[in-house]
Design a protein around this motif. Structure first.
Motif, PDB file in Angstrom:
ATOM      1  N   LEU A  18       6.715  -3.385  10.355  1.00  0.00           N
ATOM      2  CA  LEU A  18       6.727  -1.938  10.143  1.00  0.00           C
ATOM      3  C   LEU A  18       5.587  -1.473   9.249  1.00  0.00           C
ATOM      4  CD1 LEU A  18      10.565  -1.378   9.601  1.00  0.00           C
ATOM      5  CD2 LEU A  18       9.262  -1.351  11.735  1.00  0.00           C
ATOM      6  N   GLN A  19       4.841  -2.419   8.669  1.00  0.00           N
ATOM      7  CA  GLN A  19       3.727  -2.052   7.808  1.00  0.00           C
ATOM      8  C   GLN A  19       2.479  -1.815   8.662  1.00  0.00           C
ATOM      9  OE1 GLN A  19       3.274  -4.227   4.086  1.00  0.00           O
ATOM     10  NE2 GLN A  19       5.362  -5.023   4.256  1.00  0.00           N
ATOM     11  N   ASP A  20       2.512  -0.714   9.357  1.00  0.00           N
ATOM     12  CA  ASP A  20       1.461  -0.385  10.310  1.00  0.00           C
ATOM     13  C   ASP A  20       1.431   1.132  10.471  1.00  0.00           C
ATOM     14  OD1 ASP A  20      -0.310  -1.480  12.732  1.00  0.00           O
ATOM     15  OD2 ASP A  20       0.865   0.209  13.458  1.00  0.00           O
ATOM     16  N   PRO A  21       0.233   1.735  10.583  1.00  0.00           N
ATOM     17  CA  PRO A  21       0.169   3.201  10.723  1.00  0.00           C
ATOM     18  C   PRO A  21       0.954   3.731  11.914  1.00  0.00           C
ATOM     19  CG  PRO A  21      -1.997   2.318  10.214  1.00  0.00           C
ATOM     20  CD  PRO A  21      -1.110   1.141  10.460  1.00  0.00           C
ATOM     21  N   GLY A  22       0.935   2.993  13.034  1.00  0.00           N
ATOM     22  CA  GLY A  22       1.675   3.457  14.207  1.00  0.00           C
ATOM     23  C   GLY A  22       3.157   3.578  13.942  1.00  0.00           C
ATOM     24  N   LEU A  23       3.708   2.593  13.215  1.00  0.00           N
ATOM     25  CA  LEU A  23       5.135   2.624  12.904  1.00  0.00           C
ATOM     26  C   LEU A  23       5.443   3.566  11.754  1.00  0.00           C
ATOM     27  CD1 LEU A  23       7.761   1.227  13.924  1.00  0.00           C
ATOM     28  CD2 LEU A  23       5.648   0.611  15.036  1.00  0.00           C
ATOM     29  N   ALA A  24       4.430   3.960  10.978  1.00  0.00           N
ATOM     30  CA  ALA A  24       4.665   4.943   9.924  1.00  0.00           C
ATOM     31  C   ALA A  24       4.942   6.322  10.521  1.00  0.00           C
ATOM     32  CB  ALA A  24       3.460   5.007   8.988  1.00  0.00           C
ATOM     33  N   PHE A  25       4.284   6.653  11.638  1.00  0.00           N
ATOM     34  CA  PHE A  25       4.417   7.987  12.218  1.00  0.00           C
ATOM     35  C   PHE A  25       5.319   8.021  13.460  1.00  0.00           C
ATOM     36  CE2 PHE A  25       0.214   7.841  10.137  1.00  0.00           C
ATOM     37  CZ  PHE A  25       0.414   8.842   9.199  1.00  0.00           C
ATOM     38  N   HIS A  26       5.565   6.873  14.063  1.00  0.00           N
ATOM     39  CA  HIS A  26       6.376   6.821  15.273  1.00  0.00           C
ATOM     40  C   HIS A  26       7.815   7.291  15.060  1.00  0.00           C
ATOM     41  CE1 HIS A  26       8.651   4.929  18.529  1.00  0.00           C
ATOM     42  NE2 HIS A  26       9.139   4.029  17.703  1.00  0.00           N
ATOM     43  N   PRO A  27       8.552   6.822  14.030  1.00  0.00           N
ATOM     44  CA  PRO A  27       9.951   7.255  13.875  1.00  0.00           C
ATOM     45  C   PRO A  27      10.124   8.751  13.629  1.00  0.00           C
ATOM     46  CG  PRO A  27       9.548   5.223  12.641  1.00  0.00           C
ATOM     47  CD  PRO A  27       8.215   5.745  13.074  1.00  0.00           C
ATOM     48  N   PRO A  28       9.318   9.407  12.762  1.00  0.00           N
ATOM     49  CA  PRO A  28       9.542  10.850  12.575  1.00  0.00           C
ATOM     50  C   PRO A  28       9.437  11.649  13.872  1.00  0.00           C
ATOM     51  CG  PRO A  28       8.142   9.999  10.821  1.00  0.00           C
ATOM     52  CD  PRO A  28       8.291   8.904  11.817  1.00  0.00           C
ATOM     53  N   PRO A  51       0.825  -1.211   0.000  1.00  0.00           N
ATOM     54  CA  PRO A  51       0.000   0.000   0.000  1.00  0.00           C
ATOM     55  C   PRO A  51       0.858   1.261   0.000  1.00  0.00           C
ATOM     56  CG  PRO A  51      -0.848  -1.597   1.578  1.00  0.00           C
ATOM     57  CD  PRO A  51       0.458  -2.138   1.085  1.00  0.00           C
ATOM     58  N   MET A  52       0.307   2.344  -0.557  1.00  0.00           N
ATOM     59  CA  MET A  52       1.074   3.566  -0.749  1.00  0.00           C
ATOM     60  C   MET A  52       1.619   4.133   0.560  1.00  0.00           C
ATOM     61  SD  MET A  52       2.472   5.713  -2.726  1.00  0.00           S
ATOM     62  CE  MET A  52       1.784   5.175  -4.299  1.00  0.00           C
ATOM     63  N   LEU A  53       0.818   4.066   1.635  1.00  0.00           N
ATOM     64  CA  LEU A  53       1.287   4.590   2.918  1.00  0.00           C
ATOM     65  C   LEU A  53       2.595   3.936   3.328  1.00  0.00           C
ATOM     66  CD1 LEU A  53       1.007   6.184   5.590  1.00  0.00           C
ATOM     67  CD2 LEU A  53      -0.417   4.298   6.445  1.00  0.00           C
ATOM     68  N   TYR A  54       2.698   2.618   3.116  1.00  0.00           N
ATOM     69  CA  TYR A  54       3.889   1.902   3.543  1.00  0.00           C
ATOM     70  C   TYR A  54       5.023   2.018   2.536  1.00  0.00           C
ATOM     71  CZ  TYR A  54       0.332   0.232   6.673  1.00  0.00           C
ATOM     72  OH  TYR A  54      -0.698   0.185   7.584  1.00  0.00           O
ATOM     73  N   LYS A  55       4.698   2.373   1.291  1.00  0.00           N
ATOM     74  CA  LYS A  55       5.774   2.727   0.364  1.00  0.00           C
ATOM     75  C   LYS A  55       6.471   3.999   0.848  1.00  0.00           C
ATOM     76  CE  LYS A  55       4.091   0.658  -3.946  1.00  0.00           C
ATOM     77  NZ  LYS A  55       3.722   0.906  -5.365  1.00  0.00           N
ATOM     78  N   VAL A  56       5.673   4.987   1.259  1.00  0.00           N
ATOM     79  CA  VAL A  56       6.255   6.234   1.774  1.00  0.00           C
ATOM     80  C   VAL A  56       6.973   5.966   3.091  1.00  0.00           C
ATOM     81  CG1 VAL A  56       5.753   8.558   2.584  1.00  0.00           C
ATOM     82  CG2 VAL A  56       4.549   7.646   0.585  1.00  0.00           C
ATOM     83  N   ALA A  57       6.326   5.214   3.986  1.00  0.00           N
ATOM     84  CA  ALA A  57       6.961   4.903   5.274  1.00  0.00           C
ATOM     85  C   ALA A  57       8.224   4.082   5.089  1.00  0.00           C
ATOM     86  CB  ALA A  57       5.979   4.155   6.179  1.00  0.00           C
ATOM     87  N   GLY A  58       8.301   3.345   3.986  1.00  0.00           N
ATOM     88  CA  GLY A  58       9.498   2.566   3.711  1.00  0.00           C
ATOM     89  C   GLY A  58      10.737   3.431   3.513  1.00  0.00           C
ATOM     90  N   VAL A  59      10.532   4.718   3.217  1.00  0.00           N
ATOM     91  CA  VAL A  59      11.672   5.629   3.063  1.00  0.00           C
ATOM     92  C   VAL A  59      12.491   5.653   4.346  1.00  0.00           C
ATOM     93  CG1 VAL A  59      12.355   8.017   2.628  1.00  0.00           C
ATOM     94  CG2 VAL A  59      10.418   7.029   1.382  1.00  0.00           C
ATOM     95  N   ASP A  96      10.309  -6.209  -0.190  1.00  0.00           N
ATOM     96  CA  ASP A  96       9.241  -5.770   0.702  1.00  0.00           C
ATOM     97  C   ASP A  96       9.820  -5.205   2.007  1.00  0.00           C
ATOM     98  OD1 ASP A  96       6.687  -5.122   1.376  1.00  0.00           O
ATOM     99  OD2 ASP A  96       5.953  -7.166   1.593  1.00  0.00           O
ATOM    100  N   LEU A  97       9.013  -4.400   2.680  1.00  0.00           N
ATOM    101  CA  LEU A  97       9.364  -3.836   3.976  1.00  0.00           C
ATOM    102  C   LEU A  97       9.062  -4.852   5.070  1.00  0.00           C
ATOM    103  CD1 LEU A  97      10.148  -1.190   5.594  1.00  0.00           C
ATOM    104  CD2 LEU A  97       7.702  -0.681   5.657  1.00  0.00           C
ATOM    105  N   ASN A  98       9.835  -4.813   6.143  1.00  0.00           N
ATOM    106  CA  ASN A  98       9.563  -5.664   7.301  1.00  0.00           C
ATOM    107  C   ASN A  98       8.077  -5.581   7.649  1.00  0.00           C
ATOM    108  OD1 ASN A  98       9.287  -6.765   9.898  1.00  0.00           O
ATOM    109  ND2 ASN A  98      11.301  -6.058  10.537  1.00  0.00           N
ATOM    110  N   THR A 153      20.741  -6.876  20.173  1.00  0.00           N
ATOM    111  CA  THR A 153      19.625  -7.408  19.411  1.00  0.00           C
ATOM    112  C   THR A 153      18.322  -6.829  19.935  1.00  0.00           C
ATOM    113  OG1 THR A 153      20.816  -9.462  19.046  1.00  0.00           O
ATOM    114  CG2 THR A 153      18.438  -9.493  18.695  1.00  0.00           C
ATOM    115  N   SER A 154      17.495  -6.332  19.016  1.00  0.00           N
ATOM    116  CA  SER A 154      16.204  -5.751  19.378  1.00  0.00           C
ATOM    117  C   SER A 154      15.191  -6.101  18.318  1.00  0.00           C
ATOM    118  CB  SER A 154      16.320  -4.220  19.520  1.00  0.00           C
ATOM    119  OG  SER A 154      15.043  -3.616  19.528  1.00  0.00           O
ATOM    120  N   VAL A 155      13.936  -6.160  18.714  1.00  0.00           N
ATOM    121  CA  VAL A 155      12.874  -6.511  17.773  1.00  0.00           C
ATOM    122  C   VAL A 155      12.713  -5.454  16.692  1.00  0.00           C
ATOM    123  CG1 VAL A 155      11.014  -5.421  19.097  1.00  0.00           C
ATOM    124  CG2 VAL A 155      10.496  -7.348  17.609  1.00  0.00           C
ATOM    125  N   HIS A 156      13.141  -4.208  16.962  1.00  0.00           N
ATOM    126  CA  HIS A 156      12.951  -3.156  15.970  1.00  0.00           C
ATOM    127  C   HIS A 156      14.196  -2.275  15.826  1.00  0.00           C
ATOM    128  CE1 HIS A 156      12.052  -1.708  19.848  1.00  0.00           C
ATOM    129  NE2 HIS A 156      11.156  -0.810  19.581  1.00  0.00           N
TER     130      HIS A 156
END
Length: 656
Positions: free
Chosen positions: A164-174, A80-88, A159-161, A299-302
């Motif tokens: 990480l293909q989740d709205p929460g993880l799309a906005f959490h890192p920024p 999905p497009m949201l996760y293409k952008v978040a993949g950056v 593909d992205l992990n 080692t960490s899950v994320h």
């Protein structure tokens, strides 16, 4: 072509950062206005160039340009497009580009909102920001170039992990990066002040908005990450004391201490050395977090478990900036002499106690996070430091902090009496204790954690409200309410943020003490009980998503024979990476969450099912949002935006 332009823009940004880091600094030393003036356009040009590079990389992800190595490794045409952008920013190189973009943005903000700063201080602040930017741009270009091409591009990507293909993880890192990088401004102000030899009330007033902005972003970023862990990972928890979680929590604690310490410098010109040291350490923890995430040593899950060579580069950056700042701090010790004196019982002492508790708590988290690495390096032992250690070692400091907070807020400056400070709080203390005793009486067979958390949370919230009420002065109710409406936003922000902390303390205790958990194998058509609820596994079907397949369960929750809600938890598998993920189904409520997870089909029939009743879960996110909103209220106060003392010229030129 666009990708090449982005790469070229990044190289130009590195050159501009070097100019910004050197010429204005030399100009400030020589009082050369022309050289100092270069800092502002350089900061703005650097932002434009890095934004162009980031835009070029985003374009490559959006159009699925698989000739770019980074896009191949982290994207897919079906995503999905949201996760293409978040993949950056869902990878090492792209997230580092977002890091330097945030750094350039803060430098530009210092240009836009730093009109009241003295010319020499502003030039030095921007020069230090430019030096940090040059270091990370060098790291990006020489070890982590996001614009590397592939000689033979594939037809599709890896593909992205899936996690990480989740709205929460799309906005959490920024938000987290804005918090991490925002602390670089506090660091730059500290280093610039040390170079000038001038640390006074005006400096404290200048540094507080930047620290507060970073703290707000960190609060939001940590809350988003915690919420993601709660609903996405499927284990029903919100905090695992994971090394990467700790990497964001440590600078948050130090930033909170810095905010309160700067108040003492501003009001009383005391704790100067301590405040400067906190500003340095806060950014040091941000760099430490960057090392933990990107070095692969923990080692960490994320985490971005990358090669150790990159970790060595980050360690070099950490050593140069921390070593240089601390050396400068040692040389300028004479300029950090405190002017204001205060007694043992005073608001200054309460704020100092606040600082010590936050700093020691952060140090405890640091030791628990880094100790497995130290043990492996020194003794070749594999150790794990988990939740029991952190809960036992960290909690006492937060309990003491909660106890001190309402009393310290009501103490006068310089000299106080405990009895007088406690007098307005006697009703709050009685009510908090009554609530705790009531909760203890109503619960059966459970620990005292819940009642103690309720009493502490109520004590902090009521104390914040009483502090706000006292600021309205004396007189009738109508007059007091009128004066409340005229109070500054910083007063309301303080009360809101402290109340948010109290709500969070209660929610954490409640979720740990009163949660109900049930794990079992359930057949389709079978009903089981969870607390006061009955759950029916009505059906389980296979569903095809855009880039995954899913086992979706239909689960009907009822209470006393009446249907409450129907939930649809999923177990997804992403074929490209052959990775399963859990999609919990949650019925959010004011006083509780119903939390259901469907697991794998069992050979003996049925499905593994996890069911939870999570009391006051939403209060946790609400408390975090209250803290962030309180910070925003304070940040919009005119007294924060305009630095005290900036409208009057200093009596003498600062020492070099």
């Amino acid at each position: 072509m666009i990708v090449e332009l982005g790469h070229f823009a990044l190289i130009l940004a590195f050159a501009v950062a070097l100019v910004q880091a050197t010429l204005p600094l030399y100009g400030a030393a020589q009082r050369d206005a022309r050289l100092m003036a270069l800092a502002e356009p350089a900061a703005l040009v650097q932002l434009i160039l890095i934004a162009a590079a980031f835009g070029a990389l985003t374009y490559a992800f959006v159009v699925s340009d698989f000739s770019l190595r980074l896009v191949t490794l982290n994207s897919h045409t079906d995503k999905p497009m949201l996760y293409k952008v978040a993949g950056v920013w869902g990878n090492h190189e792209g997230s580092l580009l977002l890091w330097v973009l945030s750094l350039a943005l803060f430098g530009a903000c210092a240009v836009w909102f730093g009109g009241n700063l003295p010319a020499t201080l502003k030039a030095r602040v921007l020069a230090v920001q430019g030096l940090i930017g040059a270091a990370f741009l060098a790291f990006l270009l020489f070890t982590s170039n996001p614009f590397l091409r592939l000689a033979n591009p594939p037809m599709n990507g890896d593909d992205l992990n899936p996690l990480l293909q989740d709205p929460g993880l799309a906005f959490h890192p920024p938000f987290l990066y804005l918090g991490y990088v925002g602390l670089s401004m506090s660091f730059s102000f500290a280093v610039a002040a040390l170079i000038e030899g001038r640390i006074d009330a005006a400096w404290a007033r200048w540094v507080r908005p930047w620290t507060l902005a970073a703290w707000i972003f960190l609060t939001i970023g940590i809350a988003l990450g915690s919420w993601w862990a709660y609903y996405e990972l499927g284990w029903g928890g919100f905090w695992f004391w994971d090394p990467v979680e700790n990497a964001s929590f440590m600078p948050w604690l130090i930033a909170a201490a810095l905010l309160h310490s700067a108040i003492v410098v501003e009001k009383r010109e005391s704790l100067k050395a301590w405040t400067i040291l906190l500003a340095i350490i806060a950014f040091g923890f941000s760099l430490t977090g960057t090392f933990i995430v990107r070095s692969g040593v923990i080692t960490s899950v994320h985490s971005f478990a990358n090669d150790p060579e990159r970790g060595v580069f980050i360690l070099m950056i950490l050593a140069v900036f921390m070593g240089g700042a601390l050396t400068l701090f040692a040389f300028r010790a004479g300029a950090l002499e405190a002017k204001g004196m205060f007694s043992t019982i005073s608001r200054e002492s309460a704020l100092l106690a606040n600082n010590v508790l936050l700093a020691v708590a952060s140090f405890v988290v640091f030791i628990g996070t880094i100790w497995p690495l130290v043990a492996e390096m020194l003794w070749a032992q594999k150790l794990s430091v988990g939740e029991p250690f952190f809960n036992a070692a960290f909690t006492p400091f937060m309990v003491l902090l909660a106890l001190i907070l309402p009393v310290g807020a009501l103490m006068p400056w310089k000299r106080a009496e405990i009895g007088k400070a406690m007098r307005p709080l006697r009703g709050a203390l009685a009510l908090a204790l009554a609530l705790g005793l009531l909760a203890f009486a109503l619960q059966t067979g459970r620990s005292a954690l819940g009642p103690v958390g309720l009493a502490l949370g109520a004590w902090v919230v009521l104390g914040a409200l009483i502090d706000l009420w006292n600021r309205a002065g004396r007189g009738g109710l109508a007059d007091k309410f009128a004066r409340l409406g005229r109070l500054g936003r910083a007063d309301w922000g303080k009360a809101t943020a402290h109340s948010g902390l109290g709500v969070t303390i209660f929610a954490v205790a409640a979720m740990h003490a009163w949660a109900i958990e049930d794990i079992r194998v359930v057949n389709v058509g079978e009903t089981f009980a969870v607390g006061r609820y009955e759950v029916l596994l009505k059906d389980a079907t296979e569903v095809q998503g855009p880039n995954y397949t899913s086992t979706m369960a239909e689960m009907v929750v009822s209470r006393a024979g009446a249907e409450v809600v129907t939930l649809f938890p999923e177990k997804r598998v992403y074929p490209v990476q052959a990775m399963p993920t859990t999609e919990a189904a949650i019925d959010y409520g004011f006083a509780r969450d119903l939390y259901l997870v469907i697991g794998d089909a069992q050979d003996s029939g049925g499905y593994a099912v996890r069911a939870y009743v999570k009391p006051f879960a939403n209060w946790l996110w609400g408390g975090a949002l209250m803290m962030a909103f309180g910070g925003m209220l304070s940040l919009t106060d005119r007294r924060y935006r305009l630095a005290a003392g900036a409208r009057r010229a200093p009596a003498a030129q600062p020492a070099e």
